[in-house]
Design a protein around this motif. Structure first.
Motif, PDB file in Angstrom:
ATOM      1  N   LEU A  91       0.867  -1.174   0.000  1.00 34.98           N
ATOM      2  CA  LEU A  91       0.000   0.000   0.000  1.00 34.98           C
ATOM      3  C   LEU A  91       0.907   1.228   0.000  1.00 34.98           C
ATOM      4  O   LEU A  91       1.557   1.543   1.002  1.00 34.98           O
ATOM      5  CB  LEU A  91      -0.930   0.015   1.233  1.00 34.98           C
ATOM      6  CG  LEU A  91      -1.945   1.168   1.263  1.00 34.98           C
ATOM      7  CD1 LEU A  91      -2.918   1.090   0.069  1.00 34.98           C
ATOM      8  CD2 LEU A  91      -2.744   1.157   2.562  1.00 34.98           C
ATOM      9  N   ASN A  92       0.985   1.872  -1.158  1.00 33.00           N
ATOM     10  CA  ASN A  92       1.908   2.984  -1.374  1.00 33.00           C
ATOM     11  C   ASN A  92       1.179   4.315  -1.201  1.00 33.00           C
ATOM     12  O   ASN A  92       0.045   4.474  -1.685  1.00 33.00           O
ATOM     13  CB  ASN A  92       2.448   2.860  -2.812  1.00 33.00           C
ATOM     14  CG  ASN A  92       3.192   4.087  -3.275  1.00 33.00           C
ATOM     15  OD1 ASN A  92       4.116   4.545  -2.606  1.00 33.00           O
ATOM     16  ND2 ASN A  92       2.763   4.650  -4.408  1.00 33.00           N
ATOM     17  N   LEU A  93       1.791   5.260  -0.480  1.00 24.92           N
ATOM     18  CA  LEU A  93       1.160   6.577  -0.324  1.00 24.92           C
ATOM     19  C   LEU A  93       1.702   7.540  -1.378  1.00 24.92           C
ATOM     20  O   LEU A  93       2.893   7.822  -1.422  1.00 24.92           O
ATOM     21  CB  LEU A  93       1.408   7.136   1.091  1.00 24.92           C
ATOM     22  CG  LEU A  93       0.724   6.378   2.221  1.00 24.92           C
ATOM     23  CD1 LEU A  93       0.805   7.170   3.527  1.00 24.92           C
ATOM     24  CD2 LEU A  93      -0.732   6.076   1.917  1.00 24.92           C
ATOM     25  N   GLY A  94       0.810   8.003  -2.239  1.00 26.51           N
ATOM     26  CA  GLY A  94       1.159   8.994  -3.253  1.00 26.51           C
ATOM     27  C   GLY A  94       0.882  10.377  -2.693  1.00 26.51           C
ATOM     28  O   GLY A  94       1.067  10.626  -1.492  1.00 26.51           O
ATOM     29  N   SER A  95       0.409  11.279  -3.548  1.00 27.42           N
ATOM     30  CA  SER A  95       0.068  12.634  -3.095  1.00 27.42           C
ATOM     31  C   SER A  95      -0.731  13.345  -4.181  1.00 27.42           C
ATOM     32  O   SER A  95      -0.586  13.048  -5.367  1.00 27.42           O
ATOM     33  CB  SER A  95       1.334  13.439  -2.824  1.00 27.42           C
ATOM     34  OG  SER A  95       1.024  14.817  -2.781  1.00 27.42           O
ATOM     35  N   SER A  96      -1.553  14.308  -3.771  1.00 34.31           N
ATOM     36  CA  SER A  96      -2.348  15.060  -4.758  1.00 34.31           C
ATOM     37  C   SER A  96      -1.440  15.864  -5.690  1.00 34.31           C
ATOM     38  O   SER A  96      -1.878  16.350  -6.728  1.00 34.31           O
ATOM     39  CB  SER A  96      -3.319  16.006  -4.042  1.00 34.31           C
ATOM     40  OG  SER A  96      -2.613  16.849  -3.146  1.00 34.31           O
ATOM     41  N   CYS A  97      -0.159  15.959  -5.343  1.00 31.55           N
ATOM     42  CA  CYS A  97       0.805  16.634  -6.239  1.00 31.55           C
ATOM     43  C   CYS A  97       1.065  15.837  -7.498  1.00 31.55           C
ATOM     44  O   CYS A  97       1.746  16.297  -8.404  1.00 31.55           O
ATOM     45  CB  CYS A  97       2.130  16.842  -5.526  1.00 31.55           C
ATOM     46  SG  CYS A  97       1.951  17.919  -4.163  1.00 31.55           S
ATOM     47  N   MET A  98       0.522  14.612  -7.553  1.00 27.71           N
ATOM     48  CA  MET A  98       0.694  13.772  -8.754  1.00 27.71           C
ATOM     49  C   MET A  98      -0.152  14.278  -9.926  1.00 27.71           C
ATOM     50  O   MET A  98       0.066  13.884 -11.064  1.00 27.71           O
ATOM     51  CB  MET A  98       0.249  12.326  -8.438  1.00 27.71           C
ATOM     52  CG  MET A  98       1.184  11.584  -7.496  1.00 27.71           C
ATOM     53  SD  MET A  98       0.441  10.118  -6.752  1.00 27.71           S
ATOM     54  CE  MET A  98       0.112   9.108  -8.179  1.00 27.71           C
ATOM     55  N   TYR A  99      -1.129  15.151  -9.619  1.00 27.36           N
ATOM     56  CA  TYR A  99      -2.060  15.583 -10.663  1.00 27.36           C
ATOM     57  C   TYR A  99      -1.482  16.712 -11.528  1.00 27.36           C
ATOM     58  O   TYR A  99      -0.741  17.567 -11.025  1.00 27.36           O
ATOM     59  CB  TYR A  99      -3.395  16.019 -10.042  1.00 27.36           C
ATOM     60  CG  TYR A  99      -4.244  14.832  -9.656  1.00 27.36           C
ATOM     61  CD1 TYR A  99      -4.236  14.324  -8.358  1.00 27.36           C
ATOM     62  CD2 TYR A  99      -5.017  14.163 -10.616  1.00 27.36           C
ATOM     63  CE1 TYR A  99      -4.986  13.199  -8.015  1.00 27.36           C
ATOM     64  CE2 TYR A  99      -5.751  13.044 -10.285  1.00 27.36           C
ATOM     65  CZ  TYR A  99      -5.738  12.563  -8.987  1.00 27.36           C
ATOM     66  OH  TYR A  99      -6.474  11.444  -8.666  1.00 27.36           O
TER      67      TYR A  99
ATOM     68  N   PRO B 171      -3.357  10.773  -1.150  1.00 27.37           N
ATOM     69  CA  PRO B 171      -3.919  11.667  -0.145  1.00 27.37           C
ATOM     70  C   PRO B 171      -3.906  13.133  -0.582  1.00 27.37           C
ATOM     71  O   PRO B 171      -3.038  13.538  -1.370  1.00 27.37           O
ATOM     72  CB  PRO B 171      -3.002  11.490   1.080  1.00 27.37           C
ATOM     73  CG  PRO B 171      -2.101  10.346   0.761  1.00 27.37           C
ATOM     74  CD  PRO B 171      -2.045  10.247  -0.729  1.00 27.37           C
ATOM     75  N   CYS B 172      -4.877  13.897  -0.085  1.00 23.49           N
ATOM     76  CA  CYS B 172      -4.857  15.352  -0.204  1.00 23.49           C
ATOM     77  C   CYS B 172      -3.780  15.882   0.747  1.00 23.49           C
ATOM     78  O   CYS B 172      -3.052  15.114   1.369  1.00 23.49           O
ATOM     79  CB  CYS B 172      -6.221  15.915   0.187  1.00 23.49           C
ATOM     80  SG  CYS B 172      -6.738  15.483   1.863  1.00 23.49           S
ATOM     81  N   ASN B 173      -3.670  17.197   0.892  1.00 26.94           N
ATOM     82  CA  ASN B 173      -2.747  17.766   1.884  1.00 26.94           C
ATOM     83  C   ASN B 173      -3.128  17.251   3.271  1.00 26.94           C
ATOM     84  O   ASN B 173      -4.293  16.993   3.541  1.00 26.94           O
ATOM     85  CB  ASN B 173      -2.845  19.301   1.880  1.00 26.94           C
ATOM     86  CG  ASN B 173      -2.175  19.910   0.675  1.00 26.94           C
ATOM     87  OD1 ASN B 173      -2.541  19.606  -0.461  1.00 26.94           O
ATOM     88  ND2 ASN B 173      -1.184  20.777   0.900  1.00 26.94           N
ATOM     89  N   LEU B 174      -2.141  17.123   4.143  1.00 30.16           N
ATOM     90  CA  LEU B 174      -2.383  16.581   5.479  1.00 30.16           C
ATOM     91  C   LEU B 174      -1.783  17.488   6.549  1.00 30.16           C
ATOM     92  O   LEU B 174      -0.827  18.230   6.272  1.00 30.16           O
ATOM     93  CB  LEU B 174      -1.746  15.191   5.603  1.00 30.16           C
ATOM     94  CG  LEU B 174      -2.179  14.156   4.565  1.00 30.16           C
ATOM     95  CD1 LEU B 174      -1.250  12.939   4.619  1.00 30.16           C
ATOM     96  CD2 LEU B 174      -3.627  13.740   4.779  1.00 30.16           C
TER      97      LEU B 174
END
Ligand SMILES: NC(=O)C1=CN([C@@H]2O[C@H](COP(=O)(O)OP(=O)(O)OC[C@H]3O[C@@H](n4cnc5c(N)ncnc54)[C@H](OP(=O)(O)O)[C@@H]3O)[C@@H](O)[C@H]2O)C=CC1
Ligand SMILES: C[C@H]1O[C@H](OP(=O)(O)OP(=O)(O)OC[C@H]2O[C@@H](n3cnc4c(=O)[nH]c(N)nc43)[C@H](O)[C@@H]2O)[C@@H](O)[C@@H](O)C1=O
Length: 310
Positions: A99-107, A160-163
């Motif tokens: 289970l890999n955590l990406g980020s909304s910065c991928m968009y 995930p969105c910003n956290l």
């Protein structure tokens, strides 16, 4: 299950380990002093010997817009190295799930909001965090390719969105928005200052989710892994303007001054709101309000100050 967690000493990693569901599993969480994830051989060796049932990859070089702009090469290289080492070592060891955590910065910078998983890879990334975003995209694609090639392996990515939350970074050199606001407004209150400066005109919008909610979502993803999509946004589904974050924090902290705007400061994406329809179909939703999340984070920040740790 035997869970191998990377980034266990970080904000998200600590929330994952503190969650009730963690006690139902055996969680191994070596920190960066015990295991430098940029060293492929060491990562290969530990996963081959531990043979976990799942790897949760939460480690990373992480920071706010100013940190990303200052060191794009390090954000790209370190996050690429860590992600590739963890995913390839898991494949080598035959770890069935990642289970890999990406980020909304991928968009892509100009993807329509709310950001839907289908927009991934369809445009240029946001320049202020391009290094980090490129690494996140590459590691997420590597997970997808491994799952495509190996029917016995399922490697999936949460985006995930910003956290924000407890154990966040309050150093202004690396802070994201929310911890930066908490420090600035707290200091204004303590010093009796009547102004606090906002970067930009404050009209940019962000979706900040409390890290304990993300941890809850991660455990829901682990428990429901079979039905989890290969890539899924995880967020609130609503956002606030930068100005609104400052106003809410001032209310929680009890500071009554006014804000100025430094238009020379970087502002990044105008909006970065995730489409959460896949998350809703999956059956998970966050529960912490912004007011409650800021209140809990502020209490933690004050404890850190007392201990001389912030
Ligand atoms: N914070 C946010 O707004 C968002 C974060 N994310 C993602 O969530 C994940 C967790 O983020 P967050 O908890 O905020 O980040 P933190 O910076 O709080 O934690 C990052 C962790 O990575 C570890 N780490 C860094 N470099 C190495 C290395 N070379 N070897 C081993 N471990 C290393 C750190 O270990 P140590 O403490 O020992 O140095 C730390 O525990 C990351 O993948 C991030 O990209 C996604 C979207 C938003
Ligand atoms: C989640 C994703 O998102 C991150 O990008 P970001 O959202 O642009 O990062 P940020 O939280 O630092 O900024 C949010 C907004 O807030 C404004 N802003 C106002 N005043 C302050 C301020 O004082 N500090 C900061 N940092 N920002 C401020 C700032 O101008 C910007 O408009 C990546 O770094 C990357 O880490 C990543 O994973």
């Amino acid at each position: 299950m035997k869970v191998f967690l990377t980034g266990g000493r970080g904000m998200v990693g600590r929330a994952i380990q503190a969650h009730d569901r963690a006690s139902e599993h055996q969680v191994l969480a070596p920190n960066s002093a015990d295991l430098d994830l940029t060293h492929r051989e060491t990562v290969m060796a530990i996963l081959a010997s531990e043979k976990p049932d799942i790897v949760i990859h939460s480690a990373g070089r992480v920071g706010g817009i100013q940190a990303n702009m200052a060191s794009p090469a390090a954000f790209l290289a370190d996050n690429m190295d860590m992600g590739f080492n963890v995913v390839l070592a898991a494949r080598e060891a035959g770890v069935p799930q990642v289970l890999n955590l990406g980020s909304s910065c991928m968009y892509p910078h100009d993807a329509p909001n709310p950001l839907h998983e289908e927009s991934l890879g369809k445009g240029e990334l946001e320049p202020t965090n391009e290094g980090y975003g490129l690494a996140k995209v590459a590691v997420a694609r590597l997970c997808a390719f491994v799952s495509q090639e190996r029917a016995d392996l399922a490697y999936k990515t949460l985006i995930p969105c910003n956290l924000y939350g407890l154990n966040d970074k309050f150093d202004p050199k690396v802070s994201h928005l929310v911890p930066a606001i908490i420090r600035k407004v707290h200091e204004a209150k303590e010093q009796g200052a009547d102004t606090v400066e906002i970067w930009g005109d404050g009209t940019a919008r962000r979706e900040f989710m409390f890290s304990e909610d993300l941890a809850d979502g991660v455990w829901a993803a682990v428990d429901g892994f079979e039905s989890l999509p290969g890539m899924m946004n995880i967020g609130l589904g609503y956002d606030y303007s930068i100005n609104e974050y400052y106003t809410e924090a001032a209310k929680v902290i009890g500071w009554k001054g006014h804000f100025t705007h430094d238009l020379s400061k970087p502002t990044g994406m105008k909006q970065k709101l995730l489409d959460v329809s896949a998350q809703t179909r999956f059956g998970w939703t966050p529960k912490t309000t912004l007011q409650d999340g800021i209140a809990q984070t502020y209490l933690h920040f004050q404890d850190l100050l007392k201990r001389g740790d912030a």
